[in-house]
Design a protein around this motif. Structure first.
Motif, PDB file in Angstrom:
ATOM      1  N   ASN A  26       0.821  -1.207   0.000  1.00 29.51           N
ATOM      2  CA  ASN A  26       0.000   0.000   0.000  1.00 29.51           C
ATOM      3  C   ASN A  26       0.855   1.257   0.000  1.00 29.51           C
ATOM      4  O   ASN A  26       0.584   2.197  -0.737  1.00 29.51           O
ATOM      5  N   MET A  73      -4.336   8.297  -5.963  1.00 29.05           N
ATOM      6  CA  MET A  73      -5.721   7.831  -6.075  1.00 29.05           C
ATOM      7  C   MET A  73      -6.646   9.041  -6.105  1.00 29.05           C
ATOM      8  O   MET A  73      -6.298  10.089  -5.563  1.00 29.05           O
ATOM      9  N   TRP A  90       0.913   2.902  -3.578  1.00 30.14           N
ATOM     10  CA  TRP A  90       0.220   4.185  -3.524  1.00 30.14           C
ATOM     11  C   TRP A  90       1.160   5.257  -3.001  1.00 30.14           C
ATOM     12  O   TRP A  90       1.959   5.029  -2.094  1.00 30.14           O
ATOM     13  N   TYR A 128     -10.145   6.492  -3.004  1.00 28.77           N
ATOM     14  CA  TYR A 128      -9.672   6.420  -1.618  1.00 28.77           C
ATOM     15  C   TYR A 128     -10.821   6.059  -0.683  1.00 28.77           C
ATOM     16  O   TYR A 128     -10.672   5.204   0.201  1.00 28.77           O
ATOM     17  N   GLN A 188       5.173   5.020  -7.713  1.00 25.14           N
ATOM     18  CA  GLN A 188       3.998   5.309  -6.905  1.00 25.14           C
ATOM     19  C   GLN A 188       2.944   5.999  -7.752  1.00 25.14           C
ATOM     20  O   GLN A 188       3.261   6.769  -8.652  1.00 25.14           O
TER      21      GLN A 188
END
Length: 459
Positions: A9, A69, A41, A74, A66
């Motif tokens: 993540n 979003m 992310w 999100y 990376q």
């Protein structure tokens, strides 16, 4: 094996800033060894209508990539399905789960979009290693795009019994998507067994032994790989300048008294209200500790926008005030409750001056605080770890004082046992745990998973 491609993540840092979490610290060495890519992310939310531009950075042999979003993604993926649905279900808290079907749709959509962004970066001989509950369906997305590389997955939090998981709408579909991975790793044998049971009982899988499942004509490895720390390196942290400075301050503050230390994010899985009540019970049942033993709880907030976390913070503030108001003296405060974080080197110093490490989650994947507390102790005069039976670490640390965190009486008795434990017993328990920590460190965890990945043969 070619490059290692890690998907998680959040990405990085590759350099130890002193604040990196257990996952980041454990992955850096594996990436450095083979060279590779770390993808995830960015932590940023971009404008609606755009999934965000790819941001890349290369440090030595490792590239970091990376993506942003949108707010809608999100809300559905991260705040929604990951943290309002999966997190409570996987921690056995069905009462806190939000089963909005739109969350699952958003979750799958983001997994698809992340897979779409990663696919052009994948080379033929790469091994892909995906991490945690944010990406349960990620391999299925890649397979739909004809990515045939070996793909491993590791779940850092618990995996519940089939009877609990079955309450998740479309649980079978989520687990079926997880079977697109070639290897599914868990923190404990209990978690791995729960997954295998679900596959066998709900999806018609066949147990072929040694953690191998045959499902729909293919074999998936589903085993436990207990994550570790670099115990030898952590044991040296208390001698660093930052640690020594804070140890001196703490020792002066304690004035010869004993300290119980807890370090946890504010989260309903950590059992913090239960812990505060158990400390109150210690002072009630064993009044000789009044004025002699205090508890420090370091608890930085997490997911503070969720109602459940707001409620916990309020409860902890109230319990702190209640216990301190009831038992405080002119020169002694029972509970010191701090909602801030500290660098790992400073924490190592705090651990070292604390007679008891109190780690009592209601459910936890592993809990590396338990291992860090043991690693930070003085061999000649070590403290005692009081550990929840529901922490993953309990499987590999039976020498700790094991307690049921739901019983204030039992935790209080465990604390009293730890406080009064003779030096020889403390040394013996500590030595066995420390030796095991050094053997089963983060590097050994990574190597064991990669060794099983090498056995994977894909058509």
């Amino acid at each position: 094996m070619g490059r290692l491609v890690v998907v998680s993540n959040r990405v990085g840092p590759l350099k130890d800033t002193g604040r990196a979490g257990g996952l980041a610290v454990a992955l850096v060495d594996a990436l450095m060894e083979t060279g590779g890519l770390w993808f995830g992310w960015s932590g940023n939310v971009s404008e609606e209508g755009s999934f965000g531009q790819m941001k890349t950075q290369k440090t030595r042999s490792v590239q970091m990539a990376q993506v942003d979003m949108t707010q809608a993604d999100y809300d559905a993926f991260y705040a929604g399905y990951a943290n309002r649905t999966l997190w409570p279900v996987l921690h056995y808290r069905l009462d806190l789960a939000d089963f909005d079907h739109r969350f699952e749709q958003g979750y799958r959509y983001v997994n698809d979009r992340f897979a779409t962004r990663l696919k052009p970066l994948i080379q033929d001989d790469d091994v892909i290693w995906v991490h945690d509950y944010h990406f349960l369906t990620f391999a299925a997305s890649l397979r739909a795009m004809e990515v045939n590389n070996p793909i491993a997955f590791f779940l850092h939090i618990p995996f519940p019994a089939p009877e609990i998981l079955a309450a998740l709408p479309n649980a079978a579909g989520i687990v079926r998507a997880m079977l697109a991975y070639d290897l599914v790793g868990f923190q404990t044998e209990r978690d791995a067994s729960n997954f295998r049971r679900f596959v066998i009982e709900e999806l018609g899988g066949i147990d072929e032994g040694d953690g191998h499942l045959r499902v729909n004509g293919r074999v998936v490895i589903a085993k436990a790989y207990a994550i570790g720390i670099d115990a030898d390196a952590f044991s040296k942290f208390p001698m660093t300048p930052d640690a020594r400075k804070n140890m001196t301050r703490l020792e002066k503050l304690l004035g010869g008294r004993q300290q119980i230390i807890g370090v946890d994010r504010i989260d309903y899985s950590k059992g913090l209200p239960e812990r505060f009540k158990a400390f109150e019970r210690l002072l009630e049942d064993y009044p000789e500790n009044r004025g002699r033993v205090s508890m420090m709880q370091v608890a930085p907030p997490s997911r503070s926008e969720l109602d459940a976390y707001i409620d916990i913070r309020r409860a902890l503030d109230e319990l702190t005030g209640h216990v301190n108001g009831r038992f405080s003296d002119l020169d002694w405060t029972p509970i010191r409750f701090m909602t801030r974080s500290f660098p790992r080197r400073v924490l190592a110093g705090i651990y070292r001056v604390s007679r008891v490490g109190l780690v009592t989650p209601l459910r936890d994947g592993m809990n590396l605080v338990a291992k860090e507390y043991v690693a930070a102790q003085r061999a000649e005069d070590p403290g005692v770890l009081v550990l929840s039976r529901f922490a993953g670490a309990a499987e590999r640390m039976p020498e700790a004082v094991i307690v049921n965190p739901h019983s204030a009486e039992e935790v209080a008795a465990g604390l009293q046992r730890a406080i009064t434990m003779p030096l020889e017993e403390r040394r013996n328990r500590w030595q066995v745990m420390f030796d095991r920590l050094c053997q089963e460190d983060a590097a050994a965890w990574s190597r064991s998973i990669m060794a099983d990945v090498k056995t994977i043969r894909r058509a």
